[in-house]
Design an enzyme around this catalytic site. Structure first.
Site, PDB file in Angstrom:
ATOM      1  N   GLY A 108       0.838  -1.187   0.000  1.00 36.57           N
ATOM      2  CA  GLY A 108       0.000   0.000   0.000  1.00 36.57           C
ATOM      3  C   GLY A 108       0.877   1.242   0.000  1.00 36.57           C
ATOM      4  N   CYS A 109       0.371   2.322  -0.573  1.00 33.24           N
ATOM      5  CA  CYS A 109       1.217   3.518  -0.671  1.00 33.24           C
ATOM      6  C   CYS A 109       1.429   4.147   0.701  1.00 33.24           C
ATOM      7  CB  CYS A 109       0.659   4.510  -1.679  1.00 33.24           C
ATOM      8  SG  CYS A 109      -1.069   4.946  -1.437  1.00 33.24           S
ATOM      9  N   ASN A 110       0.389   4.172   1.529  1.00 30.31           N
ATOM     10  CA  ASN A 110       0.581   4.656   2.896  1.00 30.31           C
ATOM     11  C   ASN A 110       1.482   3.708   3.669  1.00 30.31           C
ATOM     12  OD1 ASN A 110      -1.358   6.904   2.884  1.00 30.31           O
ATOM     13  ND2 ASN A 110      -2.883   5.305   2.605  1.00 30.31           N
ATOM     14  N   THR A 132       5.095   4.327   2.894  1.00 29.62           N
ATOM     15  CA  THR A 132       5.608   5.559   3.503  1.00 29.62           C
ATOM     16  C   THR A 132       5.863   5.372   4.990  1.00 29.62           C
ATOM     17  OG1 THR A 132       4.128   6.664   1.930  1.00 29.62           O
ATOM     18  CG2 THR A 132       5.260   8.056   3.518  1.00 29.62           C
TER      19      THR A 132
END
Lengths: 342, 342, 342, 342
Positions: A148-150, A153
């Site tokens: 997932g992009c979150n 990060t």
């Protein structure tokens, strides 16, 4: 040597981003693009910014002859992805950009996504695609699950600190600011320009965002004990970029040193000088991660800020980075373009 | 073979854009970067998005040893540029991005810019840098004058039509929509986010914009008679992109055919299907020009719309395209990256 | 005396804007709000920015008792509007914000909208709602047809000039820049933040926009002969604001004088000093129109620029202005709020 | 009865916002506007959106005859404000929008602002201007110190919880998202549209933001013991709006109840249903505060989110609210306008 590539789900943002990136890669050739609802259309019609490229038209998945394909990027919606991938040839290398193979525990998958998994054995086979931390496994993998992009990060901001034991594990807070392209090409009122521009709001409040499943899995495995972070995403009036502000207990200088050691040789991770705040402006359109660390006036408290482009390093760039490893290419091939600023 | 490159004025947007583009060029090496007010700073301090690159620090122009440099990009302010270029070695290849060498007639220069030119003989020597129309001269040039970004956009929309004689010459209207980076890194109230976002306005109304000097020079030379267009720029709440809406008299189909013939072999110019409107979204961060043509319900009237990215094709991309020709490189080297969308 | 008000179609942007404006009106009381698909929801759920107001919940039109209502604003989609209004009580005062009653000629209506009109006799009865030019008729009207937002902007820029005979009638060009809220709360890909922000494009090119029907009707009636303008709208990355750049033949000073005479007593129209360009930033959220005039270096050519807020003066503010006249209120009541800047 | 008003520093954003708000107030009349660098200019020149108003031209402060003035808003820069206010007539009612009189402790003032205070006795006299919590004192005050905009937002999110004893005091985290108008009309590179739009970053990291002085003063006084929060502001690509995400220890339902009790009769504070996230979109241009509360999957953790418009409720709207109390007007007069959406 040229590798032949298919992209399933090429009519969405991550699909288009893959095309953009592969256009700059000397050894990959796109031979098939699928898009169920837009099958028959050219990419120039669906994405006019790709008009200059010589690309196959969009087709349906069943029209693709996978025999001639070396690697398939799967940019399909969650749940659809597992059903499609289950039926692909078992010898095909696959990088999946959906959420379907990120969680290794079937119960965790069901908890966060609400349904039984349709390809359980492949869920076990899949390697988690956060390249910097799963590099060796990815090299030998057949199926890699993009993060997932979150989740990406937050992990860039916290993994080296958990590994080094320099932060407390019971009071980690991740306040996330997320650009709208992370929601995909979805027709929803709150994603309209008129309703999103010039303002912002939290969403999925109360610890309900699905990327928590990834944080739990990864941080707990690293720590060797359960770790639960508090994570709240906020929707930003911007198209690309995620900024994670992590509030942690620990010595800020030790934190900076732990990053310095962990990321010293990473081509895509830039640790800023101590006390410097990174900005999503500085990674747009690139595969870079910028990380900043600062202390606080309160002893023993620190903040870590990590930024990346959700469509590139958070999704399609990460996917290409993994594909490079799976295909024996240089890991950075096609990915060293500088960010776009302003 | 690697060519050694200097960029004067590297602390502005066009300077940073040159660095971004050259980063993707296999045969150019940046060996000097100047920035008068920021001399001594690293590029990572001035432009954190370039942090990952190994670049020389900013210096003053007089600190540069031009002996070892093959080509110099000059991204200095107007008027400063002519004074600096005048004193550079006469053997150095130069691509100037300022307005100083665009106009060949000293009187026209003085009319539009208000001062006498400080390097008159070089003004005569300079080749006008609109690559697609001055390609042969640029190949042999020592000094190339980059065009104005509006001037480039308008010329892509009109030159083939004037050459082919398919439009009237006395009622051409150019309504231009210009992104804010065209104004440079200037500290002015109307360029602040708080004052520019969410609205738009015309500026330099009444036929007073300096790029009219370029239109007059180029269109009149093409037509073999004086041609004066009516040109009004509008400031847009966006960072990159120029859109020129040209209102002309002529047959729309003949216009489309003229473009089709003129741009058939151009690597960077895309003519859209008849009746299709281009968008600045589709060229952002790239060196491409998109052109659309439509008729009108009024017989004999047509519109032509051209879009490009002012910092790339309108300035630094054009500059690199010209430098490639001057250095014997492939014209498209380092410039084929796809646009960034979304 | 308090007038009782119903708003049909209150779940769209013009409906919400009416609520916002009426909130500041001392003598209007909203007693019914309809929204077919969202019937049963509170306005706070549909538009949280109206949460502080004491408003009726959304209902279906058939649930409204029109007996107790003095005036009904109809903010329904085109075509639906005529069918609904046809069946409303014939004594009810109505301000329609749709396109259904703008064109008086049934053939013109069919040409631009594609269908036969369902309420032909009411089409004849309706008064065109551009207040400044139809004030006396509006005072006595039962049904007022709000104008198109582009149509309003173009008419503010041109009507006094046609009336005064100071411009040519055969070469008028209207280049329009339109904010996205003019498209309504529509779920379309090109209206998403990710696809609209940071760029712009023309649409309805080739003289196909429906507001041309209004221009033809109004300008031809004014001139006493057919007048056809060339009109091209452009979609802007902003939520509110229309800017019309009109290119005309005529003496710029005479044009400015004609405006000065025509608008001298208008409370909502501001003529800027000669040579000054207006900005949509300066009318956002207000009922004001700003107009600027400049000449050109080409003798006999001039430009006129008019700006207004499409949701206020271009739609709901205009509607309230008309309602004030129909109800015997002061025309400016509830409408003198200053624009929101920044 | 009409009160005569002066605004010092009317050429900045908070000054212009005061003019906008006062334009809708029936009993206030602006009789003097100062602007040192722009003295002699009309407000229409400095802020064209106020063109329709009949306003005095900008003058220098020394040109103002304060004898005829009932209340003076002081929207001057920090430090300048104390020097000007020190010399104003001691009978004049003053609402100061700067930071100069917010901190009661001279040592705290010096710590956060770096200089000795130039009007120490007035620092003691000033009443802290967070209306909802200092209402009675403000009614009788001569000098009211407007709060910081971040400070206001954070206090709306936390004061009732500290008072009610429903949250822990030692682990409060305030992650703040702030629109750019909070930085004023400042000519800085990072505030340019080209550098701010489409991205975001933290600033003043490490517990260094001056508004911490207000938090410390107010929260410690409320709690009766020192309270130090961890506070990190982030700069957003938007013009208006602050969103505070407060991470606290406590029972989420008890928190919601504490807000419900505290804000039940507040005209400007809206508590959202439990579990609902507020958005800055819904308060833009208004004096409202929206507050949301949610629990977390981690027992005993909760988040509180508060949003307001920094220029209105966070500054000029708050100032007018206080002025209303000081002048014996209804507290909400001129402040009940609905937010602007979209």
């Amino acid at each position: 040597m040229t590798h032949k590539i298919a992209i399933l789900g090429a009519s969405g943002y991550t699909g288009a981003e893959l095309v953009r990136l592969i256009a700059g890669h000397p050894n990959l050739e796109i031979v098939a693009l699928s898009g169920e609802r837009k099958a028959g259309m050219t990419m120039a019609e669906v994405f006019p910014h790709l008009r200059h490229m010589d690309l196959p038209a969009l087709c349906k998945i069943e029209e693709i002859d996978f025999a001639g394909i070396d690697l398939c990027f799967c940019a399909l919606p969650h749940k659809t992805s597992q059903e499609v991938i289950r039926d692909l040839p078992k010898t095909l290398k696959i990088v999946d950009l959906s959420a379907d193979f990120r969680l290794r525990d079937p119960a965790a998958y069901k908890k966060w996504y609400g349904n039984d998994h349709a390809a359980l054995e492949m869920q076990q086979e899949a390697v988690y695609g956060l390249t910097e931390f799963y590099r060796d496994q990815i090299k030998g993998a057949r199926l890699v699950a993009g993060t997932g992009c979150n989740a990406a990060t937050g992990q860039f901001a916290l993994r080296p600190l958990i590994s080094a034991g320099v932060i407390g594990l019971d009071d980690i807070i991740l306040d996330m600011k997320c650009a709208v392209s992370g929601a995909g090409r979805s027709l929803k009122e709150n994603l309209l320009h008129a309703e999103l521009s010039e303002g912002y709001n939290a969403y999925a409040i109360g610890g309900t965002h699905r990327h928590l499943g990834e944080f739990d899995q990864e941080f707990s495995a690293l720590a060797g004990r359960p770790v639960k972070v508090q994570f709240t995403p906020h929707l930003m009036p911007a198209n690309r970029g995620i900024l994670a502000t992590a509030y942690v207990g620990g010595d800020a200088q030790a934190i900076w040193q732990a990053f310095s050691a962990a990321y010293a040789d990473e081509p895509f991770v830039e640790l800023l000088p101590f006390g410097t705040a990174p900005s999503t402006h500085d990674v747009r359109g690139s595969n870079f991660v910028h990380i900043g660390v600062a202390g606080d006036r309160i002893d023993g408290r620190a903040i870590v800020i990590a930024v990346l482009d959700n469509l590139t390093k958070g999704s399609s760039g990460q996917a290409l980075q993994n594909a490079n490893l799976m295909l024996g290419e240089d890991e950075t091939e096609g990915l060293m373009m500088a960010p776009l600023f302003p």
